[in-house]
Each structure stands twice: as C-alpha cells, then as structure tokens.
Write a protein that holds these residues in place. Structure first.
Motif, PDB file in Angstrom:
ATOM      1  N   GLU A 124       0.833  -1.213   0.000  1.00  0.00           N
ATOM      2  CA  GLU A 124       0.000   0.000   0.000  1.00  0.00           C
ATOM      3  C   GLU A 124       0.863   1.257   0.000  1.00  0.00           C
ATOM      4  OE1 GLU A 124      -2.509  -0.329   3.395  1.00  0.00           O
ATOM      5  OE2 GLU A 124      -3.402  -2.235   2.765  1.00  0.00           O
ATOM      6  N   THR A 125       1.848   1.292   0.871  1.00  0.00           N
ATOM      7  CA  THR A 125       2.687   2.496   0.947  1.00  0.00           C
ATOM      8  C   THR A 125       3.544   2.639  -0.312  1.00  0.00           C
ATOM      9  OG1 THR A 125       4.392   1.270   2.170  1.00  0.00           O
ATOM     10  CG2 THR A 125       2.768   2.487   3.473  1.00  0.00           C
ATOM     11  N   PHE A 126       4.004   1.522  -0.855  1.00  0.00           N
ATOM     12  CA  PHE A 126       4.794   1.565  -2.088  1.00  0.00           C
ATOM     13  C   PHE A 126       3.951   2.145  -3.222  1.00  0.00           C
ATOM     14  CE2 PHE A 126       6.316  -0.199  -6.084  1.00  0.00           C
ATOM     15  CZ  PHE A 126       7.691  -0.057  -5.991  1.00  0.00           C
ATOM     16  N   ASN A 127       2.719   1.661  -3.364  1.00  0.00           N
ATOM     17  CA  ASN A 127       1.861   2.119  -4.454  1.00  0.00           C
ATOM     18  C   ASN A 127       1.591   3.617  -4.364  1.00  0.00           C
ATOM     19  OD1 ASN A 127       1.783  -0.516  -5.292  1.00  0.00           O
ATOM     20  ND2 ASN A 127      -0.300  -0.928  -4.558  1.00  0.00           N
ATOM     21  N   SER A 128       1.359   4.114  -3.154  1.00  0.00           N
ATOM     22  CA  SER A 128       1.068   5.546  -3.003  1.00  0.00           C
ATOM     23  C   SER A 128       2.304   6.383  -3.332  1.00  0.00           C
ATOM     24  CB  SER A 128       0.578   5.851  -1.582  1.00  0.00           C
ATOM     25  OG  SER A 128       1.579   5.545  -0.621  1.00  0.00           O
ATOM     26  N   ARG A 129       3.491   5.890  -2.984  1.00  0.00           N
ATOM     27  CA  ARG A 129       4.716   6.631  -3.299  1.00  0.00           C
ATOM     28  C   ARG A 129       5.006   6.601  -4.804  1.00  0.00           C
ATOM     29  NH1 ARG A 129       8.745   3.656   0.565  1.00  0.00           N
ATOM     30  NH2 ARG A 129       7.043   2.143   0.616  1.00  0.00           N
ATOM     31  N   ILE A 130       4.731   5.460  -5.418  1.00  0.00           N
ATOM     32  CA  ILE A 130       4.924   5.351  -6.863  1.00  0.00           C
ATOM     33  C   ILE A 130       3.970   6.286  -7.604  1.00  0.00           C
ATOM     34  CG2 ILE A 130       4.411   3.821  -8.823  1.00  0.00           C
ATOM     35  CD1 ILE A 130       7.134   3.336  -7.874  1.00  0.00           C
ATOM     36  N   ASP A 131       2.728   6.298  -7.175  1.00  0.00           N
ATOM     37  CA  ASP A 131       1.727   7.136  -7.845  1.00  0.00           C
ATOM     38  C   ASP A 131       2.079   8.618  -7.761  1.00  0.00           C
ATOM     39  OD1 ASP A 131       0.207   4.982  -8.650  1.00  0.00           O
ATOM     40  OD2 ASP A 131      -1.098   5.015  -6.877  1.00  0.00           O
ATOM     41  N   ALA A 132       2.818   9.009  -6.732  1.00  0.00           N
ATOM     42  CA  ALA A 132       3.162  10.422  -6.546  1.00  0.00           C
ATOM     43  C   ALA A 132       4.337  10.865  -7.411  1.00  0.00           C
ATOM     44  CB  ALA A 132       3.487  10.684  -5.075  1.00  0.00           C
ATOM     45  N   LEU A 133       5.046   9.905  -8.042  1.00  0.00           N
ATOM     46  CA  LEU A 133       6.177  10.263  -8.891  1.00  0.00           C
ATOM     47  C   LEU A 133       5.697  10.744 -10.255  1.00  0.00           C
ATOM     48  CD1 LEU A 133       8.884   7.492  -8.241  1.00  0.00           C
ATOM     49  CD2 LEU A 133       9.056   9.924  -7.715  1.00  0.00           C
ATOM     50  N   ASN A 134       6.249  11.839 -10.708  1.00  0.00           N
ATOM     51  CA  ASN A 134       5.813  12.431 -11.978  1.00  0.00           C
ATOM     52  C   ASN A 134       6.657  11.994 -13.169  1.00  0.00           C
ATOM     53  OD1 ASN A 134       3.747  13.962 -10.715  1.00  0.00           O
ATOM     54  ND2 ASN A 134       5.254  15.504 -10.097  1.00  0.00           N
ATOM     55  N   ASP A 135       7.818  11.372 -12.915  1.00  0.00           N
ATOM     56  CA  ASP A 135       8.699  11.024 -14.033  1.00  0.00           C
ATOM     57  C   ASP A 135       8.536   9.575 -14.490  1.00  0.00           C
ATOM     58  OD1 ASP A 135       9.768   9.970 -11.732  1.00  0.00           O
ATOM     59  OD2 ASP A 135      11.859  10.412 -12.258  1.00  0.00           O
ATOM     60  N   LEU A 136       7.395   8.960 -14.153  1.00  0.00           N
ATOM     61  CA  LEU A 136       7.107   7.598 -14.586  1.00  0.00           C
ATOM     62  C   LEU A 136       5.801   7.564 -15.374  1.00  0.00           C
ATOM     63  CD1 LEU A 136       7.860   5.544 -11.326  1.00  0.00           C
ATOM     64  CD2 LEU A 136       9.340   5.797 -13.313  1.00  0.00           C
ATOM     65  N   THR A 137       5.767   6.732 -16.392  1.00  0.00           N
ATOM     66  CA  THR A 137       4.520   6.543 -17.143  1.00  0.00           C
ATOM     67  C   THR A 137       3.623   5.589 -16.377  1.00  0.00           C
ATOM     68  OG1 THR A 137       5.317   4.617 -18.372  1.00  0.00           O
ATOM     69  CG2 THR A 137       5.811   6.806 -19.300  1.00  0.00           C
ATOM     70  N   ALA A 138       2.374   5.495 -16.777  1.00  0.00           N
ATOM     71  CA  ALA A 138       1.420   4.590 -16.134  1.00  0.00           C
ATOM     72  C   ALA A 138       1.895   3.144 -16.221  1.00  0.00           C
ATOM     73  CB  ALA A 138       0.041   4.752 -16.761  1.00  0.00           C
ATOM     74  N   ASP A 139       2.435   2.772 -17.381  1.00  0.00           N
ATOM     75  CA  ASP A 139       2.923   1.400 -17.552  1.00  0.00           C
ATOM     76  C   ASP A 139       4.129   1.125 -16.661  1.00  0.00           C
ATOM     77  OD1 ASP A 139       0.962   0.859 -19.392  1.00  0.00           O
ATOM     78  OD2 ASP A 139       2.244   1.183 -21.151  1.00  0.00           O
ATOM     79  N   GLU A 140       5.002   2.103 -16.538  1.00  0.00           N
ATOM     80  CA  GLU A 140       6.180   1.926 -15.689  1.00  0.00           C
ATOM     81  C   GLU A 140       5.767   1.799 -14.217  1.00  0.00           C
ATOM     82  OE1 GLU A 140       9.733   4.276 -18.088  1.00  0.00           O
ATOM     83  OE2 GLU A 140       8.233   5.444 -16.979  1.00  0.00           O
ATOM     84  N   LYS A 141       4.796   2.574 -13.806  1.00  0.00           N
ATOM     85  CA  LYS A 141       4.300   2.472 -12.427  1.00  0.00           C
ATOM     86  C   LYS A 141       3.702   1.099 -12.167  1.00  0.00           C
ATOM     87  CE  LYS A 141       3.390   7.416 -11.781  1.00  0.00           C
ATOM     88  NZ  LYS A 141       2.381   8.477 -11.536  1.00  0.00           N
ATOM     89  N   ALA A 142       2.929   0.597 -13.114  1.00  0.00           N
ATOM     90  CA  ALA A 142       2.320  -0.727 -12.967  1.00  0.00           C
ATOM     91  C   ALA A 142       3.394  -1.808 -12.873  1.00  0.00           C
ATOM     92  CB  ALA A 142       1.382  -0.994 -14.141  1.00  0.00           C
ATOM     93  N   ALA A 143       4.432  -1.669 -13.679  1.00  0.00           N
ATOM     94  CA  ALA A 143       5.515  -2.655 -13.662  1.00  0.00           C
ATOM     95  C   ALA A 143       6.252  -2.647 -12.326  1.00  0.00           C
ATOM     96  CB  ALA A 143       6.494  -2.360 -14.808  1.00  0.00           C
ATOM     97  N   TYR A 144       6.501  -1.457 -11.793  1.00  0.00           N
ATOM     98  CA  TYR A 144       7.160  -1.358 -10.489  1.00  0.00           C
ATOM     99  C   TYR A 144       6.295  -1.982  -9.394  1.00  0.00           C
ATOM    100  CZ  TYR A 144      11.282   1.544 -11.497  1.00  0.00           C
ATOM    101  OH  TYR A 144      12.516   2.004 -11.920  1.00  0.00           O
ATOM    102  N   LYS A 145       5.002  -1.770  -9.450  1.00  0.00           N
ATOM    103  CA  LYS A 145       4.099  -2.332  -8.440  1.00  0.00           C
ATOM    104  C   LYS A 145       4.131  -3.855  -8.475  1.00  0.00           C
ATOM    105  CE  LYS A 145       1.005   1.684  -8.428  1.00  0.00           C
ATOM    106  NZ  LYS A 145      -0.341   2.217  -8.772  1.00  0.00           N
TER     107      LYS A 145
END
Length: 606
Positions: free
Chosen positions: A235-256
């Motif tokens: 949960e905390t990882f996802n919220s921190r990832i979502d707050a990053l502006n230099d990642l695309t939606a696909d990159e955020k999903a991959a990190y999650k």
C-alpha cells in the motif's frame, strides 16, 4: 564504529497512576574546556591548517559510516549528489560477530587518528565535535568481548519491528530511489539470516533470550506475515509510486508488480525464517531474569548505561541515588499538590485536554512555546497512523528523523491501538512534535552542524529532551486545571523514575520478579501481578530502554535547578533551552562542562 539502524523515537506507557556508570569517559588529552570569555576566536596559520584537516577527517568519517547501510544512507541524505556521492550502498549492512570484532580494531585506529589533532587549535564547534567523538569511541571500546550480549531482536524496539517501518517511509524522490528500494528490500532475507546466525552463536554461548522473550518476538514477527497484495508495504509503495511524476502509467504498474514479487520472494520468507529460527532455539535460553544473572551481565549493563544514557555520573550507585533523589522530589510535589488542592484527585478520571485532533494539538503547541523556546525556521510535518496490522507490535507514537538536507519535512506516527487510547495525545505530541523531537531535530539540523554529528546517536539527550518538554507541556494553556497539570506531570515523572530505578535493581543488582513485586507493593500499592509481570519482563528484555528517557530528563532537570539556584532572578528559561539546543545531541558527560561555562557567562553578563 558500530553500524546502527536509525532509531525510532519511543514513548513509555504508564501502566499505573500512583501516589554512569562505572566510569564516565576520561577527558581526552589536550582538551581544555571551550573558552567562554572571548567574544571571538583568533588562530595562527598552523591552526587554520589543522582545522581544515579536522574537517576533512570528519567528512571522510561521515562518508564511510553512512556507506555501511543503504537504509541509513537514504534516511541521512536525500540528495547524494549534493554531498559528492556517485554511488548508493545497496546493502542493509553486515550483522555478524566477525564484523563486530573488527569494529573494535577500527575504533582503536580511529582513536589514534583523532588524538593526532590538538583541540586547542580547533574552533569551538570542532572542539565540541572532538570531545563528543572521543567520548563515543571510549564508551564503545568498553564493550569489547561482550558482543554476544547484543540484542538485535526485541518485541517492539528490535530490528524486526523497526526495519519495515523504515521501508514504509523510504522516500521516492526519483526513479533511482525506487530501484534502490527494491534492491534493498530484496536483501532482507539475507540480512535476517545473518541475524539468525548471530542468535545461534548467542545460544551456543548460553546467552539466548528466554522463552518468554522469544514468544514476544515471535508475535512481533507474525504481524508481518501478510499476503503481498494486502501488505502495508504494498500500500505504501503504491502511493509513493503514484506520486512520482517522471514515470509513465505502464512503468508504475511494472514497479508495483515487481514490489509484490519482492515481498513474496524475500520479505515474507525473511519473517518466516526468523520465526523458524527463533522457534528452533527456544529452550536454549536458560536465564529469564536480568543481565545480572549472566556471567558478564553486570559489565555489559555498565556499558549499556554509559552508551545509552551518556550520564555524567561516575558510577551506577551514584546514578541510582540521583534517580531516588529526583523521584522523591516529584513524590513530595505530588503530596503538596494533593494536600493544598485535594479537588485535583477528583478530576483524574474525567479530565480532558482542550484539543484532541493531532493537527490542532501541534498548532497549539507551536504557538504556545514561543515564549520559552527559540524560533524555528520554516518546516512542515505529516501525521500518519501506524498500519493496523502493526498496531500490536509498535510503540504508542514515534517520530522519524528527516534527512539532514531535507530537515524541513517531518513525519510523526500515531498508533491507534485501543490499548493506547488512555494515553494523552496532547502530551504525546509535545514529546514527538513541538517542542520535542521534531522541534529539536529541526533546530539542530538548521544550524548546519558537521555532518558527522547528524549520525552520532545519543538517545538519552534526544529522549531526555522530549521527556522534559512532555512534562513541560502539562503547564501550558491546554484546558487542564493548572494544579491538575502539575499533578499529572509529577506523577508521570515518578512512573518513569520507577522503571529506571527498577532497571538498575533487576539488571545490575539481580532482583527477581518476587523482589520487584514486593517493592511495587510496599511503596506504590501495586498488587496486580499482571502489572508486575509486564514491568519485569519489559525491563529484562530491554535493559536501559527507560533509563534513556529518565536519565536524560534527570540530567536536564539538575542543570535547570542549578541554573535557577545560582542565577536567581537572572535565570531565563528561553536562554537555558537555547543553550541545550545549541549544544545538540551529545553525552551528558560532555554537556556538563559546557553547561558550567554557559552558567559562568550568564553570571558575568548579569
């Protein structure tokens, strides 16, 4: 130096309402007290050369120390490039007996390098850093040969309880931080395997924890056996990832997805292996009493007191007498209040503070303390609640020290567990926020001290300050009857004093549970055996933990009382607080000479 995890601020839980140690460090050679008569300092060319060399020495030491652990590194510096770092350590450290033994060789070498400097040629700030480093090294060297007495796993303040919270608060400033985080999290199973090897060596030496203590650690570990997709670290990882502006939606999903895989393959197995390892060693810990009952337990307790409290007292016996004296002073004050204002007793079960919401409390405290404390530079804070899954295994509240280059951003955690519902949030936030940990850390870091001082941990200064100001907060305009506020402050001080006193009795003098129960019954009318059991086991499992709070409070109160007695009408509370804050974290054996200089200066200026 020993690599230590960043320390989470801890608060005591008052269970009831009633009513130095062998040798402080010897003075380093050629280290006079800091001059206090001159308004400026004058140096020769060779002095300036030595000052430059000392700065290089402490800078190198700082860089070496924070490179031992990726967690410590990240929580110390938000922007590594700004400090000239081009690589980030991707390890949680080396927790092995061999590493601990090698640390003593490193400390001896470090002491040799330090004593090559002549303190008389250093600036006043450098001289203070010199004294602090010398004291720190001397203290740590006294634990040589006692490495297996170290307790990395304890129920609420052990590594297994603190490390996940640090991962949850691992800030993502950029994509690189996410990669570093996942790399570090992937090593947690290997790191815990090192700890279990250490615990096996403790067992072989007859120093493993008792079955009761092991049960408490096991319950702490079980709190982290959560399915990855329901894990608070997801949960905390996802919220921190979502707050990053230099990642695309696909990159955020991959990190999650990658984070879930790391949790499944490394984090959860790490705790399963800890549970299996501890369970296998149960029954090998034969001592369910204090450190006194181990072969070198008294010696190790002396080291812990020196290391964790930095007390200015020369022996544990004299420190124990000082604790008794302060407790008696608070008990006397309790008696005076109840005699002159008996109505306060009727309010004990019904009182409430004016403010109950965290933000309201913190803003009220921030406004009210300006009369007695120096002004802070602009900063902010975020109040968070401990994840529900961890409520049973963490402290009532804690503060996370910010990176030295982002001291403006602060975080306070509150534990919503019902067992803490009777804790007064107002005074808790005075301890953790204003004018406690948050205030003290922001003040100190805003002064741009030498980087090495930001990583030297002197918990009794920090916790002593926070405890002192927590008691101070009872006197503010907070909705309480002023006399009731005084009563509660003195009572809380007595409660904490009992823990510190019993810590010595149990771990240094060998009291068993029966003796502890008799003391609590005879002097404080505590007849509940569950309370006695809780106090006894807490002090056995966490030697000197409560002393960090009380001895720091004791040392500060003694300095304040001395200043009030000598300065009389000249005493200024804000000036006294400013002195303590300007000194910053340090052993009280180092602070006391500085205090005497400050006192003399105040007398002259008066």
């Amino acid at each position: 130096m020993t690599n230590k995890f960043l320390t989470l601020s801890r608060r005591i839980l008052s269970i009831f309402l009633s009513v130095a140690l062998l040798s402080a460090c010897t003075a380093p050679p050629n280290a006079p007290a800091t001059p206090s008569s001159a308004g400026y300092e004058r140096y020769r060319a060779d002095d300036l050369t030595m000052q430059k060399e000392f700065n290089l020495f402490t800078d190198d030491l700082f860089r070496e120390e924070i490179s031992n652990s990726g967690i410590s590194f990240h929580f110390t510096i938000a922007d590594p490039a700004s400090r000239g770092f081009d690589t980030v350590p991707l390890t949680l450290g080396d927790f092995s007996l061999d590493k601990m033994k090698n640390n003593f060789k490193d400390l001896m070498e470090l002491k040799k390098k330090l004593t090559r400097f002549n303190p008389r040629k250093l600036t006043s700030d450098q001289r203070l850093t010199y004294q602090i480093l010398y004291s720190y090294i001397d203290t740590e060297l006294t634990s040589e040969g006692l490495e297996l007495y170290s307790q990395p796993l304890t129920s609420t303040i052990g590594i297994q309880a603190q490390l996940p919270v640090l991962f949850a608060e691992y800030a993502f400033y950029s994509r690189e931080d996410v990669d570093h985080y996942l790399s570090l999290l992937s090593t947690i199973d290997d790191y815990y395997a090192q700890i279990m090897e250490f615990e096996k060596k403790k067992s072989e030496a007859g120093l493993f924890m008792s079955d009761s203590a092991a049960d408490h650690v096991l319950k702490s570990c079980e709190a982290y056996l959560i399915q990855p997709d329901h894990n608070f670290l997801a949960e905390t990882f996802n919220s921190r990832i979502d707050a990053l502006n230099d990642l695309t939606a696909d990159e955020k999903a991959a990190y999650k997805e990658k984070n879930l895989k790391v949790l499944e393959e490394h984090f959860v197995p790490a705790y399963k292996n800890l549970i299996d390892g501890i369970t296998a060693l149960m029954g090998t810990g034969k001592n369910d009493k204090g450190l006194y009952w181990y072969p070198d337990g008294k010696e190790y307790f002396e080291y812990l007191v020196n290391s964790n409290t930095g007390t200015s007292y020369k022996s544990i016996t004299s420190l124990k007498k000082a604790i008794e004296k302060q407790m008696n002073s608070d008990i006397k004050a309790l008696g005076q209040i109840t005699k002159e204002h008996p109505q306060t007793l009727d309010q004990l079960e019904t009182y409430t503070f004016r403010y109950t919401k965290p933000e309201e409390i913190l803003e009220s405290l921030k406004t009210q303390i300006t009369a007695d404390f120096p002004e802070l530079p602009p900063c902010n804070y975020t109040v968070k609640y401990v994840p529900e899954a961890l409520e049973s295994s963490l402290s009532p509240a804690f503060y996370l020290v910010p990176p030295l280059d982002r001291y403006e951003e602060n975080t306070i955690y509150i534990n919503g567990n019902p067992r803490f519902q009777n804790d007064d949030l107002y005074t808790t936030l005075a301890h953790e926020g204003y004018p406690g940990h948050l205030y003290q850390n922001v003040y100190f870091l805003s002064k741009k001290p030498s980087d090495i001082r930001s990583i030297l941990s002197f918990s009794s200064y920090s916790e002593g300050w926070a405890t002192y100001v927590e008691f101070y907060s009872y006197s503010l305009d907070n909705g309480l009857d002023p006399e009731l506020g005084k009563l509660l402050a003195h009572n809380t001080a007595v409660t904490l004093g009992i823990y510190a006193y019993l810590d010595i009795c149990i771990n240094y003098e060998g009291w068993d549970k029966e003796q502890t129960g008799k003391y609590l019954s005879n002097f404080y009318k505590v007849e509940n055996t569950d309370i006695v059991d809780t106090i006894y086991s807490s002090l056995v499992e966490n030697p000197t933990n409560y002393m960090e709070y009380y001895v720091g409070y004791l040392e500060i109160m003694e300095m304040r009382n001395t200043a009030e007695k000598i300065l009389k009408d000249q005493f200024n509370l804000k000036a006294f607080h400013t002195f303590l804050l300007d000194i910053g974290p340090a052993p009280f054996s180092v602070i006391q000479p500085e205090f005497r200089n400050w006192l003399a200066k105040e007398l002259r200026n008066g």
